[in-house]
Design a protein around this motif. Structure first.
Motif, PDB file in Angstrom:
ATOM      1  N   TYR A 161       0.702  -1.118  -0.128  1.00 42.20           N
ATOM      2  CA  TYR A 161      -0.040   0.049   0.117  1.00 42.20           C
ATOM      3  C   TYR A 161       0.676   1.246   0.209  1.00 42.20           C
ATOM      4  O   TYR A 161       0.767   2.029  -0.967  1.00 42.20           O
ATOM      5  N   ILE A 162       1.806   1.453   0.954  1.00 37.40           N
ATOM      6  CA  ILE A 162       2.544   2.394   1.003  1.00 37.40           C
ATOM      7  C   ILE A 162       3.534   2.833  -0.090  1.00 37.40           C
ATOM      8  O   ILE A 162       3.575   3.704  -0.655  1.00 37.40           O
ATOM      9  N   ALA A 163       4.275   1.534  -0.467  1.00 38.89           N
ATOM     10  CA  ALA A 163       5.435   1.650  -1.437  1.00 38.89           C
ATOM     11  C   ALA A 163       4.472   1.979  -2.939  1.00 38.89           C
ATOM     12  O   ALA A 163       5.030   2.458  -3.803  1.00 38.89           O
ATOM     13  N   THR A 164       3.353   1.048  -3.062  1.00 38.36           N
ATOM     14  CA  THR A 164       2.841   1.294  -4.213  1.00 38.36           C
ATOM     15  C   THR A 164       2.131   2.705  -4.624  1.00 38.36           C
ATOM     16  O   THR A 164       2.173   3.173  -5.781  1.00 38.36           O
TER      17      THR A 164
ATOM     18  N   TYR B 123      -2.975   3.616   5.940  1.00 42.62           N
ATOM     19  CA  TYR B 123      -3.231   4.265   7.021  1.00 42.62           C
ATOM     20  C   TYR B 123      -3.352   2.983   8.242  1.00 42.62           C
ATOM     21  O   TYR B 123      -2.813   3.267   9.352  1.00 42.62           O
ATOM     22  N   ARG B 124      -4.128   1.993   8.004  1.00 44.23           N
ATOM     23  CA  ARG B 124      -4.188   1.018   8.970  1.00 44.23           C
ATOM     24  C   ARG B 124      -2.826   0.460   9.374  1.00 44.23           C
ATOM     25  O   ARG B 124      -2.507   0.226  10.561  1.00 44.23           O
ATOM     26  N   ALA B 125      -1.828   0.331   8.540  1.00 47.39           N
ATOM     27  CA  ALA B 125      -0.503  -0.136   8.822  1.00 47.39           C
ATOM     28  C   ALA B 125       0.319   0.847   9.666  1.00 47.39           C
ATOM     29  O   ALA B 125       1.109   0.450  10.557  1.00 47.39           O
ATOM     30  N   LEU B 126       0.102   2.342   9.327  1.00 49.60           N
ATOM     31  CA  LEU B 126       0.715   3.150  10.031  1.00 49.60           C
ATOM     32  C   LEU B 126       0.150   3.218  11.245  1.00 49.60           C
ATOM     33  O   LEU B 126       0.955   3.436  12.471  1.00 49.60           O
ATOM     34  N   ALA B 127      -1.120   3.013  11.582  1.00 50.60           N
ATOM     35  CA  ALA B 127      -1.601   3.210  12.776  1.00 50.60           C
ATOM     36  C   ALA B 127      -1.388   1.932  13.653  1.00 50.60           C
ATOM     37  O   ALA B 127      -1.233   2.314  14.954  1.00 50.60           O
ATOM     38  N   LEU B 128      -1.130   0.813  13.263  1.00 54.06           N
ATOM     39  CA  LEU B 128      -0.782  -0.277  13.956  1.00 54.06           C
ATOM     40  C   LEU B 128       0.441  -0.091  14.485  1.00 54.06           C
ATOM     41  O   LEU B 128       1.038  -0.082  15.493  1.00 54.06           O
ATOM     42  N   MET B 129       1.714   0.238  13.618  1.00 50.88           N
ATOM     43  CA  MET B 129       2.653   0.548  14.084  1.00 50.88           C
ATOM     44  C   MET B 129       2.973   1.867  14.907  1.00 50.88           C
ATOM     45  O   MET B 129       3.771   1.294  15.878  1.00 50.88           O
TER      46      MET B 129
ATOM     47  N   ALA C 130      13.832  -2.923   7.592  1.00 50.72           N
ATOM     48  CA  ALA C 130      12.801  -3.012   7.013  1.00 50.72           C
ATOM     49  C   ALA C 130      11.741  -2.234   6.827  1.00 50.72           C
ATOM     50  O   ALA C 130      11.164  -1.917   5.718  1.00 50.72           O
ATOM     51  N   LEU C 131      11.018  -1.861   7.901  1.00 48.89           N
ATOM     52  CA  LEU C 131       9.769  -0.802   7.986  1.00 48.89           C
ATOM     53  C   LEU C 131      10.205   0.465   7.825  1.00 48.89           C
ATOM     54  O   LEU C 131       9.303   1.313   7.314  1.00 48.89           O
ATOM     55  N   PHE C 132      11.333   0.932   8.120  1.00 51.71           N
ATOM     56  CA  PHE C 132      11.826   2.097   8.037  1.00 51.71           C
ATOM     57  C   PHE C 132      11.824   2.555   6.504  1.00 51.71           C
ATOM     58  O   PHE C 132      11.571   3.756   6.016  1.00 51.71           O
ATOM     59  N   ALA C 133      12.301   1.733   5.821  1.00 53.69           N
ATOM     60  CA  ALA C 133      12.344   2.025   4.204  1.00 53.69           C
ATOM     61  C   ALA C 133      11.154   2.750   3.495  1.00 53.69           C
ATOM     62  O   ALA C 133      11.444   3.767   3.030  1.00 53.69           O
ATOM     63  N   TYR C 134      10.067   1.949   3.493  1.00 51.06           N
ATOM     64  CA  TYR C 134       8.955   2.840   3.082  1.00 51.06           C
ATOM     65  C   TYR C 134       8.052   3.688   3.782  1.00 51.06           C
ATOM     66  O   TYR C 134       7.653   4.854   3.263  1.00 51.06           O
ATOM     67  N   THR C 135       8.440   3.569   5.170  1.00 48.19           N
ATOM     68  CA  THR C 135       7.626   4.203   6.161  1.00 48.19           C
ATOM     69  C   THR C 135       8.334   5.802   5.968  1.00 48.19           C
ATOM     70  O   THR C 135       7.226   6.728   5.856  1.00 48.19           O
TER      71      THR C 135
ATOM     72  N   LEU D 276       5.300   7.053  15.960  1.00 46.04           N
ATOM     73  CA  LEU D 276       5.828   6.657  14.655  1.00 46.04           C
ATOM     74  C   LEU D 276       6.905   7.399  14.134  1.00 46.04           C
ATOM     75  O   LEU D 276       8.175   7.142  13.979  1.00 46.04           O
ATOM     76  N   VAL D 277       6.782   8.828  14.037  1.00 45.96           N
ATOM     77  CA  VAL D 277       7.877   9.996  13.652  1.00 45.96           C
ATOM     78  C   VAL D 277       8.880   9.842  14.744  1.00 45.96           C
ATOM     79  O   VAL D 277      10.164   9.914  14.251  1.00 45.96           O
ATOM     80  N   ARG D 278       8.690   9.709  16.014  1.00 46.25           N
ATOM     81  CA  ARG D 278       9.799   9.684  16.903  1.00 46.25           C
ATOM     82  C   ARG D 278      10.625   8.460  16.511  1.00 46.25           C
ATOM     83  O   ARG D 278      11.940   8.439  16.768  1.00 46.25           O
ATOM     84  N   TRP D 279      10.153   7.349  16.329  1.00 47.01           N
ATOM     85  CA  TRP D 279      10.723   6.084  15.912  1.00 47.01           C
ATOM     86  C   TRP D 279      11.609   6.293  14.766  1.00 47.01           C
ATOM     87  O   TRP D 279      12.707   5.946  14.676  1.00 47.01           O
ATOM     88  N   LEU D 280      11.061   7.193  13.505  1.00 50.87           N
ATOM     89  CA  LEU D 280      11.956   7.076  12.548  1.00 50.87           C
ATOM     90  C   LEU D 280      13.104   8.016  12.725  1.00 50.87           C
ATOM     91  O   LEU D 280      14.106   7.905  12.557  1.00 50.87           O
ATOM     92  N   ASP D 281      12.944   9.054  13.852  1.00 50.11           N
ATOM     93  CA  ASP D 281      14.089   9.664  14.425  1.00 50.11           C
ATOM     94  C   ASP D 281      15.035   9.096  14.979  1.00 50.11           C
ATOM     95  O   ASP D 281      16.268   9.096  14.869  1.00 50.11           O
ATOM     96  N   ARG D 282      14.715   7.978  15.821  1.00 49.87           N
ATOM     97  CA  ARG D 282      15.581   7.100  16.329  1.00 49.87           C
ATOM     98  C   ARG D 282      16.423   6.165  15.275  1.00 49.87           C
ATOM     99  O   ARG D 282      17.345   5.812  15.574  1.00 49.87           O
ATOM    100  N   VAL D 283      15.538   5.813  14.403  1.00 50.43           N
ATOM    101  CA  VAL D 283      16.494   4.790  13.334  1.00 50.43           C
ATOM    102  C   VAL D 283      17.242   5.798  12.780  1.00 50.43           C
ATOM    103  O   VAL D 283      18.612   5.431  12.417  1.00 50.43           O
ATOM    104  N   ARG D 284      16.945   7.055  12.342  1.00 47.45           N
ATOM    105  CA  ARG D 284      18.051   7.738  11.850  1.00 47.45           C
ATOM    106  C   ARG D 284      19.355   8.201  12.447  1.00 47.45           C
ATOM    107  O   ARG D 284      20.386   8.569  12.150  1.00 47.45           O
ATOM    108  N   ALA D 285      19.114   8.174  13.639  1.00 52.13           N
ATOM    109  CA  ALA D 285      20.038   8.538  14.735  1.00 52.13           C
ATOM    110  C   ALA D 285      20.939   7.161  15.136  1.00 52.13           C
ATOM    111  O   ALA D 285      22.065   7.277  15.712  1.00 52.13           O
TER     112      ALA D 285
END
Length: 109
Positions: A14-17, A43-49, A70-75, A91-100
């Motif tokens: 869904y997200i990548a497509t 959006y269901r996938a993002l909400a679950l994450m 794996a999930l960072f890539a398209y998120t 989710l946004v805070r997690w993206l920042d943690r991955v980038r760090a």
């Protein structure tokens, strides 16, 4: 493994497509039934994450794992597919943690 399967069957289709159709095929979000059909399950996938990450630092075992990679890539590029990440603060805070993470390599272009 559960998060890797989630990425393949409940996230990426869904997200990548949606991102591919908008960014690389030049399609529009509004009025495009094919792209719009990706948004509800995306959006269901993002909400679950987000729900999971409200209680956890990373997706598995409270540490950075292949599931996060794996999930960072398209998120992190989901906005390019018309997805708004603002309603998902954990989710946004997690993206920042991955980038760090040490030796993080960003995806350009």
């Amino acid at each position: 493994l559960s998060w890797l399967f989630f990425e393949q069957y409940s996230h990426e289709p869904y997200i990548a497509t949606a991102r591919f159709r908008i960014r690389f095929l030049g399609e529009h979000l509004t009025g495009n039934a094919e792209v719009e059909s990706k948004h509800r399950p995306g959006y269901r996938a993002l909400a679950l994450m987000n729900t999971h990450l409200e209680q956890h630092t990373f997706l598995v075992a409270e540490r950075y794992t292949i599931a996060d990679i794996a999930l960072f890539a398209y998120t992190h590029v989901a906005p390019e597919g018309g997805f708004d990440l603002h309603p998902y603060p954990a989710l946004v805070r997690w993206l920042d943690r991955v980038r760090a993470q040490p030796r993080f390599v960003p995806m350009y272009g």
